[in-house]
Design a protein around this motif. Structure first.
Motif, short mmCIF file in Angstrom:
data_model
loop_
_atom_site.label_atom_id
_atom_site.label_comp_id
_atom_site.label_asym_id
_atom_site.label_seq_id
_atom_site.Cartn_x
_atom_site.Cartn_y
_atom_site.Cartn_z
N GLY A 253 -10.25 -29.82 -14.50
CA GLY A 253 -9.40 -30.99 -14.37
C GLY A 253 -9.86 -32.00 -13.34
N MET A 254 -10.92 -31.68 -12.60
CA MET A 254 -11.41 -32.60 -11.59
C MET A 254 -12.21 -33.73 -12.25
SD MET A 254 -10.15 -31.42 -8.82
CE MET A 254 -11.03 -32.26 -7.51
N ILE A 255 -12.10 -34.91 -11.69
CA ILE A 255 -12.76 -36.11 -12.21
C ILE A 255 -13.94 -36.42 -11.30
CG2 ILE A 255 -12.47 -38.55 -12.77
CD1 ILE A 255 -9.32 -37.74 -12.70
N VAL A 256 -15.11 -36.57 -11.89
CA VAL A 256 -16.31 -36.91 -11.12
C VAL A 256 -16.72 -38.34 -11.48
CG1 VAL A 256 -18.70 -36.30 -10.61
CG2 VAL A 256 -17.04 -34.50 -11.16
N PHE A 257 -16.88 -39.17 -10.47
CA PHE A 257 -17.29 -40.56 -10.69
C PHE A 257 -18.80 -40.71 -10.51
CE2 PHE A 257 -12.79 -41.44 -9.72
CZ PHE A 257 -12.48 -42.25 -10.81
N TYR A 258 -19.36 -41.66 -11.29
CA TYR A 258 -20.79 -41.98 -11.24
C TYR A 258 -20.93 -43.50 -11.20
CZ TYR A 258 -20.93 -37.26 -13.24
OH TYR A 258 -20.73 -35.93 -13.49
N PRO A 268 -23.60 -37.64 -9.14
CA PRO A 268 -22.18 -37.86 -8.82
C PRO A 268 -22.00 -38.65 -7.52
CG PRO A 268 -22.57 -35.57 -9.42
CD PRO A 268 -23.92 -36.20 -9.25
N LEU A 269 -21.01 -39.54 -7.53
CA LEU A 269 -20.65 -40.26 -6.31
C LEU A 269 -19.69 -39.43 -5.48
CD1 LEU A 269 -20.06 -43.84 -7.79
CD2 LEU A 269 -22.09 -43.01 -6.58
N PHE A 270 -18.60 -39.00 -6.11
CA PHE A 270 -17.61 -38.14 -5.46
C PHE A 270 -16.67 -37.56 -6.51
CE2 PHE A 270 -16.35 -42.61 -4.87
CZ PHE A 270 -15.14 -42.66 -5.55
N LYS A 271 -15.92 -36.55 -6.10
CA LYS A 271 -15.00 -35.85 -7.01
C LYS A 271 -13.56 -36.13 -6.61
CE LYS A 271 -16.16 -31.75 -8.39
NZ LYS A 271 -16.42 -30.26 -8.46
N VAL A 272 -12.69 -36.30 -7.62
CA VAL A 272 -11.31 -36.69 -7.41
C VAL A 272 -10.39 -35.75 -8.20
CG1 VAL A 272 -9.61 -38.53 -7.85
CG2 VAL A 272 -11.88 -39.10 -6.98
N GLY A 273 -9.28 -35.37 -7.58
CA GLY A 273 -8.26 -34.60 -8.29
C GLY A 273 -7.13 -35.50 -8.73
N GLN A 274 -6.24 -34.96 -9.54
CA GLN A 274 -5.10 -35.74 -10.03
C GLN A 274 -3.84 -34.90 -9.92
OE1 GLN A 274 -5.39 -37.06 -14.12
NE2 GLN A 274 -4.07 -38.82 -13.78
N LEU A 275 -2.76 -35.50 -9.43
CA LEU A 275 -1.48 -34.82 -9.28
C LEU A 275 -0.43 -35.53 -10.12
CD1 LEU A 275 -1.45 -34.46 -5.38
CD2 LEU A 275 -2.09 -32.69 -7.04
N GLU A 276 0.44 -34.75 -10.75
CA GLU A 276 1.60 -35.30 -11.44
C GLU A 276 2.71 -35.53 -10.43
OE1 GLU A 276 2.58 -32.54 -14.49
OE2 GLU A 276 0.81 -33.02 -15.73
N PHE A 294 -4.16 -39.92 -7.58
CA PHE A 294 -5.55 -39.49 -7.51
C PHE A 294 -5.83 -39.19 -6.03
CE2 PHE A 294 -5.36 -42.23 -11.23
CZ PHE A 294 -6.01 -41.47 -12.18
N TYR A 295 -6.58 -38.12 -5.77
CA TYR A 295 -6.81 -37.78 -4.37
C TYR A 295 -8.19 -37.20 -4.15
CZ TYR A 295 -6.21 -32.79 -5.41
OH TYR A 295 -6.37 -31.53 -5.89
#
Length: 345
Positions: A253-258, A268-276, A294-295
């Motif tokens: 579920g982690m989002i990786v930005f490029y 990868p630039l950095f990894k981001v999590g997501q919370l409901e 997003f965190y």
């Protein structure tokens, strides 16, 4: 007597059946069922997820249906959807082949399969769009101050500090630390659009593109903490890249930005999590998420200690987590997402 009658009836029936045909060759022609075979074994279109569902109806032998799931964001023109593969059997042929295209712009395309004996069946091909929960449009969701209820609203929350002295606040709880042109509020009017491009069927990883568009003020936040000397904290506070970028999302579920130019999703630039929406414990602090967030997480060490207790201790040093509080305004990306990707920001 009964046996005689039974024998007579059997003989009579045999004569009647024999009279139906002048000889054995005048009976009905039997057709090898395999020569009539018109059911594809497989159909695969570009950006298709999973196997096609192929169905026939014996009550309407001249027509069949095929249902597929497509990543529509990965298809440039629904009028010309490429056929990746079609597998037939028993010398059947089709009006499409690998490399040809189907017009799916109305939601349904058609092609014809011809059996070895010349019989035909027309197949209607329809699709369901593959849904990636991340896809859609997001806007920022500012909240009031955490340490100072009178502070300007902000969408950026951070947790930091050395062990035993963890602090949670919004970045605007200490608004005087942000100079003119360097305020996190510059990003509050931005719009963020996520679009799915493809899914790797082997790994299950989703890939797509992101737009972080400046709002009416035309600005992006530049996170420069003004505390003599000025300190650049963009590497911690930036959670969604400015302008165009790319993303991937795996089973965790982690989002990786490029970077936008990284078309191979290699660096990868950095990894981001997501919370409901809900309340979450981070380092003993309760982070309240009204809609979603997003965190980012930072591993430390959290060992920068200053017994003068400056604001730097969690704003600049010992940063543990940063959060963008946002809400989703649409489950679909911006209608002109692809066009906007052509611009530089």
């Amino acid at each position: 007597m009964q046996k005689t009658i039974l024998f007579f009836l059997c003989a009579l029936l045999g004569s009647a059946l024999a009279g139906c045909y002048e000889n054995d060759s005048s009976g009905p022609d039997m057709v090898d069922p395999w020569l009539r075979e018109r059911t594809p074994l497989n159909l695969r279109l570009e950006s298709q997820i999973g196997a096609a569902v192929i169905t026939d109806d014996w009550r309407d032998d001249a027509h069949g249906r095929i249902r597929v799931q497509l990543v529509t964001g990965g298809i440039s023109d629904l009028k010309r959807v490429k056929v990746v593969a079609i597998d037939l059997q028993y010398n059947a042929t089709a009006s499409i082949r690998e490399g040809s295209t189907l017009d799916m712009s109305t939601g349904e395309g058609t092609f014809v399969v011809t059996a070895e004996n010349g019989e035909t069946r027309q197949y209607s091909v329809s699709y369901d769009p593959f849904r990636e929960p991340l896809e859609g449009v997001y806007v920022f969701d500012p909240v009031g101050g955490i340490l100072d209820g009178s502070a300007p609203k902000s969408s950026l929350v951070l947790v930091g500090g050395w062990d035993g002295a963890v602090v949670m606040s919004t970045v605007m709880d200490k608004s005087w630390h942000w100079g003119n042109g360097y305020t996190p509020a510059d990003e509050e009017d931005n719009t963020v659009s996520f679009q799915l491009a493809r899914v790797d069927e082997t790994s299950g990883v989703s890939y797509g593109t992101t737009l972080n568009l400046p709002g009416p003020d035309g600005k992006y936040a530049n996170y420069l903490f003004q505390n003599n000397p000025q300190k650049d904290v963009n590497a911690f506070y930036r959670i969604i890249p400015k302008g165009r970028s790319r993303w991937s999302k795996g089973d965790d579920g982690m989002i990786v930005f490029y970077a936008w130019d990284d078309t191979q999703y290699a660096e990868p630039l950095f990894k981001v999590g997501q919370l409901e929406a809900g309340s979450y414990d981070f380092w003993g602090k309760t982070v309240s998420v009204p809609h979603l967030s997003f965190y980012r997480s930072f591993p430390g060490p959290y060992d920068w200690i200053d017994n003068n207790w400056p604001d730097d201790r969690w704003f600049v040093h010992n940063i543990r987590n940063t959060f963008y509080l946002m809400k989703k305004s649409s489950d679909a990306p911006l209608e002109d997402h692809d066009e906007l990707l052509k611009n530089e920001y």
